[in-house]
Design an enzyme around this catalytic site. Structure first.
Site, PDB file in Angstrom:
ATOM      1  N   HIS A 169      37.353   8.572 -57.158  1.00 37.55           N
ATOM      2  CA  HIS A 169      36.462   8.892 -58.278  1.00 37.55           C
ATOM      3  C   HIS A 169      37.174   9.797 -59.295  1.00 37.55           C
ATOM      4  O   HIS A 169      36.846  10.972 -59.458  1.00 37.55           O
ATOM      5  CB  HIS A 169      35.224   9.584 -57.716  1.00 37.55           C
ATOM      6  CG  HIS A 169      34.066   9.723 -58.637  1.00 37.55           C
ATOM      7  ND1 HIS A 169      34.178  10.173 -59.932  1.00 37.55           N
ATOM      8  CD2 HIS A 169      32.747   9.474 -58.447  1.00 37.55           C
ATOM      9  CE1 HIS A 169      32.986  10.208 -60.491  1.00 37.55           C
ATOM     10  NE2 HIS A 169      32.090   9.779 -59.608  1.00 37.55           N
ATOM     11  N   GLU A 269      37.189   4.742 -61.952  1.00 37.17           N
ATOM     12  CA  GLU A 269      37.309   4.856 -60.496  1.00 37.17           C
ATOM     13  C   GLU A 269      37.758   3.540 -59.871  1.00 37.17           C
ATOM     14  O   GLU A 269      37.087   2.515 -60.019  1.00 37.17           O
ATOM     15  CB  GLU A 269      35.963   5.258 -59.895  1.00 37.17           C
ATOM     16  CG  GLU A 269      35.307   6.429 -60.593  1.00 37.17           C
ATOM     17  CD  GLU A 269      33.839   6.554 -60.239  1.00 37.17           C
ATOM     18  OE1 GLU A 269      33.476   6.278 -59.077  1.00 37.17           O
ATOM     19  OE2 GLU A 269      33.042   6.921 -61.126  1.00 37.17           O
TER      20      GLU A 269
END
EC number: 5.1.3.15
Length: 296
Positions: A169, A269
Site C-alpha cells: 500500500h 498499490e
C-alpha cells in the site's frame, strides 16, 4: 534508546524508539537514507541523495499498538479491504486490511554494501486472527539503493490450502496530486469503489481524490509528477491489480492525516484483490521495484 546495529565505511543502521512500544530502524548510507518500523513491518521513508522523499508519511500519524501507521508502505495482508473468506467459503466483514500491518515483526538479517542497504524482516506464528487462524511465516526483504525493491514472501505452514488477498500500500510523495498523472491507467479497466460501477475505463486527469479504484492491470506504471519534474516508475511481480487511492477533501475528516496532506501523495498499490491460494507447506511472493527518473 538508540542502538547501532551495523556500521561500516558505507553507512550506519540504527535501532531507535519511534514511540512507546514501537521500535524502528533507520539508516544513513552514501546512496541515501530511510526508515522502517518493526511494528507493522512497514517502510516509513526512503530518500535517495539529492532527491525529494519517495514515500509520504503523515505528520499526525498514530504510532501506537493497535493503530495503523498512515503513510510509507503499509502491508495489507492476509486480506485487502474489509472482507475475509471463512473456511466454509463465506465472506465476512472485518476491519480493513488484515493483521500484518499491526503485528510486531522481527529483524532477520541486515547487510550494507557500497550500493545498497538490505533489511530482512520476519513474522511467524498462528492464530493472529480468528478470521485467519492458519500458521504462517512472512518474510519481507527490503533493498534500498538508487532504486528500491520490496519482496513479501508468504509461507503457509498449515495442513490445508489457504487463501489471501493483499497489497503493498505505497504512499508516493508528489509535489501536488493535482499536477500528477499516471498515463498507463487510462487504458486499463477499473472497478470504482466509490460509485459501485465496475469495468469502467476513463482518462485520469490527475491524482487528486476522492479516488478509490481497482485497476485490472499488472503493467508497469509511471507516476508523472509535473511539479517536481520527476517520474516514479513502479513495476510489480506476482500482483494482478493496481489500486489507486486519494481521499481528496475527505482527508480533512481523518485525524491521522495532517491538514492538506491529500495534496502531497498518491497511493498506487501493487495488489491482489481477488482471492489467491497458497498450498499447504508452500510459499508465494509478491514484490515491487521502484525507480526514479528526474528531468534535468
Amino acid at each position: 534508546m538508540l542502538e547501532i546495529l551495523l556500521e561500516n565505511e558505507f553507512g550506519r543502521i540504527e535501532l531507535y524508539q519511534l514511540a512507546t512500544g514501537v521500535q524502528a530502524l533507520r539508516f544513513v548510507h552514501q546512496k541515501g537514507q530511510g526508515s522502517v518500523s518493526l511494528y507493522g513491518g512497514q517502510v516509513l521513508s526512503w530518500q535517495p541523495n539529492g532527491q525529494q522523499p519517495v514515500f509520504w508519511l503523515s505528520d499526525t500519524s498514530h504510532y501506537s499498538v493497535g493503530k495503523a501507521i498512515r503513510g510509507g508502505v503499509p502491508l495489507c495482508w492476509p486480506w485487502f479491504g474489509g472482507e475475509v473468506k471463512l473456511p466454509n467459503g463465506e465472506l465476512s466483514k472485518v476491519s480493513n486490511h488484515g493483521f500484518a500491518r499491526q503485528s510486531q515483526w522481527k529483524i532477520a538479517d541486515l547487510s550494507m554494501s557500497d550500493t545498497t542497504v538490505e533489511i530482512t524482516l520476519s513474522l511467524f506464528g498462528q492464530a493472529f486472527s480468528s478470521y485467519w487462524p492458519a500458521a504462517c511465516e512472512l518474510s519481507q526483504t527490503l533493498v534500498f539503493g538508487e532504486s528500491f525493491q520490496q519482496t513479501l514472501t508468504m509461507k503457509n505452514l498449515s495442513d490445508q490450502t489457504v487463501e489471501y488477498t493483499g497489497a503493498l500500500h505505497s504512499y508516493f510523495c508528489v509535489g501536488n496530486s493535482q499536477e500528477t498523472e499516471i498515463p498507463a491507467l487510462n487504458d486499463a479497466l477499473y472497478d470504482d469503489k466509490l460509485s459501485g460501477y465496475n469495468k469502467q475505463k476513463s482518462t485520469l486527469e490527475n491524482c487528486m481524490g476522492p479516488i478509490d479504484r481497482i485497476y485490472q492491470s499488472s503493467d508497469k506504471m509511471v507516476i508523472v509528477d509535473h511539479k517536481w519534474q520527476r517520474e516514479i516508475e513502479v513495476q510489480s511481480h506476482g500482483c494482478q491489480q493496481w489500486v489507486l487511492w486519494n481521499p481528496g477533501k475527505g482527508g480533512q475528516n481523518m485525524v491521522d492525516l495532517h491538514a492538506e496532506g491529500e495534496n502531497e501523495f498518491v497511493c498506487l498499490e501493487a495488489a491482489n484483490t481477488d482471492w489467491q491460494e497458497i498450498a499447504s507447506q508452500s510459499s508465494v511472493s509478491i514484490s515491487q521495484t521502484i525507480k526514479l527518473h528526474v528531468k534535468r
